[in-house]
Scaffold this active site. Structure first.
Site, PDB file in Angstrom:
ATOM      1  N   ASP A  10       0.784  -1.048  -0.044  1.00 26.00           N
ATOM      2  CA  ASP A  10      -0.058   0.153   0.068  1.00 26.00           C
ATOM      3  C   ASP A  10       1.023   1.131  -0.202  1.00 26.00           C
ATOM      4  O   ASP A  10       2.014   1.204  -0.059  1.00 26.00           O
ATOM      5  CB  ASP A  10      -0.881   0.048   1.187  1.00 26.00           C
ATOM      6  CG  ASP A  10      -0.541   0.184   2.639  1.00 26.00           C
ATOM      7  OD1 ASP A  10       0.764   0.303   2.622  1.00 26.00           O
ATOM      8  OD2 ASP A  10      -0.979   0.002   3.420  1.00 26.00           O
ATOM      9  N   CYS A  67       3.380  -3.371   3.900  1.00 28.89           N
ATOM     10  CA  CYS A  67       2.250  -2.073   4.462  1.00 28.89           C
ATOM     11  C   CYS A  67       2.795  -1.652   5.683  1.00 28.89           C
ATOM     12  O   CYS A  67       4.126  -1.761   6.054  1.00 28.89           O
ATOM     13  CB  CYS A  67       0.774  -2.808   4.670  1.00 28.89           C
ATOM     14  SG  CYS A  67       0.467  -3.679   5.966  1.00 28.89           S
ATOM     15  N   THR A  69       2.491  -1.713   9.091  1.00 33.63           N
ATOM     16  CA  THR A  69       2.864  -2.612  10.140  1.00 33.63           C
ATOM     17  C   THR A  69       3.066  -4.104   9.693  1.00 33.63           C
ATOM     18  O   THR A  69       3.597  -4.999  10.446  1.00 33.63           O
ATOM     19  CB  THR A  69       1.701  -2.680  11.337  1.00 33.63           C
ATOM     20  OG1 THR A  69       0.575  -3.209  10.611  1.00 33.63           O
ATOM     21  CG2 THR A  69       1.529  -1.281  11.835  1.00 33.63           C
ATOM     22  N   HIS A 100      10.850 -23.184  10.079  1.00 32.73           N
ATOM     23  CA  HIS A 100       9.992 -23.537  10.907  1.00 32.73           C
ATOM     24  C   HIS A 100       8.637 -23.722  10.200  1.00 32.73           C
ATOM     25  O   HIS A 100       7.774 -24.650  10.408  1.00 32.73           O
ATOM     26  CB  HIS A 100       9.779 -23.019  12.217  1.00 32.73           C
ATOM     27  CG  HIS A 100      11.156 -23.398  13.048  1.00 32.73           C
ATOM     28  ND1 HIS A 100      11.005 -23.065  14.354  1.00 32.73           N
ATOM     29  CD2 HIS A 100      12.283 -23.956  12.930  1.00 32.73           C
ATOM     30  CE1 HIS A 100      12.229 -23.475  14.689  1.00 32.73           C
ATOM     31  NE2 HIS A 100      12.949 -24.083  13.849  1.00 32.73           N
ATOM     32  N   HIS A 135       8.433 -30.087  11.564  1.00 28.52           N
ATOM     33  CA  HIS A 135       7.953 -28.910  11.185  1.00 28.52           C
ATOM     34  C   HIS A 135       6.685 -29.109  10.154  1.00 28.52           C
ATOM     35  O   HIS A 135       5.660 -28.388   9.857  1.00 28.52           O
ATOM     36  CB  HIS A 135       8.903 -27.801  10.571  1.00 28.52           C
ATOM     37  CG  HIS A 135       9.643 -27.573  11.659  1.00 28.52           C
ATOM     38  ND1 HIS A 135       9.400 -26.587  12.784  1.00 28.52           N
ATOM     39  CD2 HIS A 135      11.226 -27.647  11.971  1.00 28.52           C
ATOM     40  CE1 HIS A 135      10.113 -26.552  13.630  1.00 28.52           C
ATOM     41  NE2 HIS A 135      11.568 -27.184  13.190  1.00 28.52           N
TER      42      HIS A 135
HETATM   43  C1  RB5 Z   1      -1.934   2.504   6.476  1.00 30.45           C
HETATM   44  O1  RB5 Z   1      -2.248   3.669   7.170  1.00 30.45           O
HETATM   45  C2  RB5 Z   1      -1.935   1.460   7.238  1.00 30.45           C
HETATM   46  O2  RB5 Z   1      -2.912   1.133   8.043  1.00 30.45           O
HETATM   47  C3  RB5 Z   1      -1.348   0.116   6.856  1.00 30.45           C
HETATM   48  O3  RB5 Z   1      -0.341   0.729   5.898  1.00 30.45           O
HETATM   49  C4  RB5 Z   1      -1.083  -1.137   7.471  1.00 30.45           C
HETATM   50  O4  RB5 Z   1      -0.212  -0.763   8.443  1.00 30.45           O
HETATM   51  C5  RB5 Z   1      -2.442  -1.994   7.847  1.00 30.45           C
HETATM   52  O5  RB5 Z   1      -2.074  -2.752   8.473  1.00 30.45           O
END
Ligand code: RB5
Length: 148
Positions: A10, A67, A69, A100, A135
């Site tokens: 994203d 993305c 996180t 694993h 595993h």
């Molecule tokens: C975008 O702002 C953020 O929510 C996205 O990149 C991600 O971290 C979502 O899990």
């Protein structure tokens, strides 16, 4: 023949995606960029599903998602049968996700790591084989109803 590896992000992961594409090319892979291309805000599932579908259908062996996180991309990708999407924030986690868990999608938390760390994670993940053995049994049990 170069292995094709689909890669998508994203808006939060675009810069690291561009860096990883260059690294993939230098390592002899053929990155297939499925977007997004700019800083405009987009919805991460719209990019997770196309990569996960390619893995699910067996069109590719593995894929890469980014993305902020890593979490949203992983949630969406892991809805696909046979997809094991792993968020990795250190090379060690990337190593273990392969050794694993036989992860077939690498998910990078672009807002939580440096670009250099992202490259180290990528290289470790690509280079690490699945260990098999005990595993394999555990990975088989991930699917609900299998071996439980
Ligand atoms: C975008 O702002 C953020 O929510 C996205 O990149 C991600 O971290 C979502 O899990």
């Amino acid at each position: 023949m170069r292995e094709t590896i689909p890669i998508a992000s994203d808006h939060a992961g675009v810069d690291l995606k561009e860096r990883l594409k260059r690294e993939l090319l230098a390592l002899g892979y053929a990155p297939l960029d499925l977007g997004t291309d700019g800083a405009d805000s987009v919805d991460y599932p719209d990019y997770a599903h196309p990569v996960a579908e390619k893995v699910e259908r067996g069109e590719v062996q593995r894929g890469i998602l980014l993305c902020g996180t890593g979490l949203g991309m992983a949630y969406a990708a892991n809805r696909h049968h046979g997809v094991r999407a792993a968020v990795a924030w250190t090379p060690e986690v990337a190593h273990l996700s392969r050794e694993h868990n036989d992860a077939n999608v690498l998910v990078l938390p672009a807002r939580c790591i440096s670009e250099d760390t992202g490259v180290e994670i990528l290289k470790e993940w690509l280079a690490t084989p699945f260990a098999g053995g005990r595993h394999s049994r555990r990975v088989a049990k991930i699917e609900p109803g299998e071996g439980t």
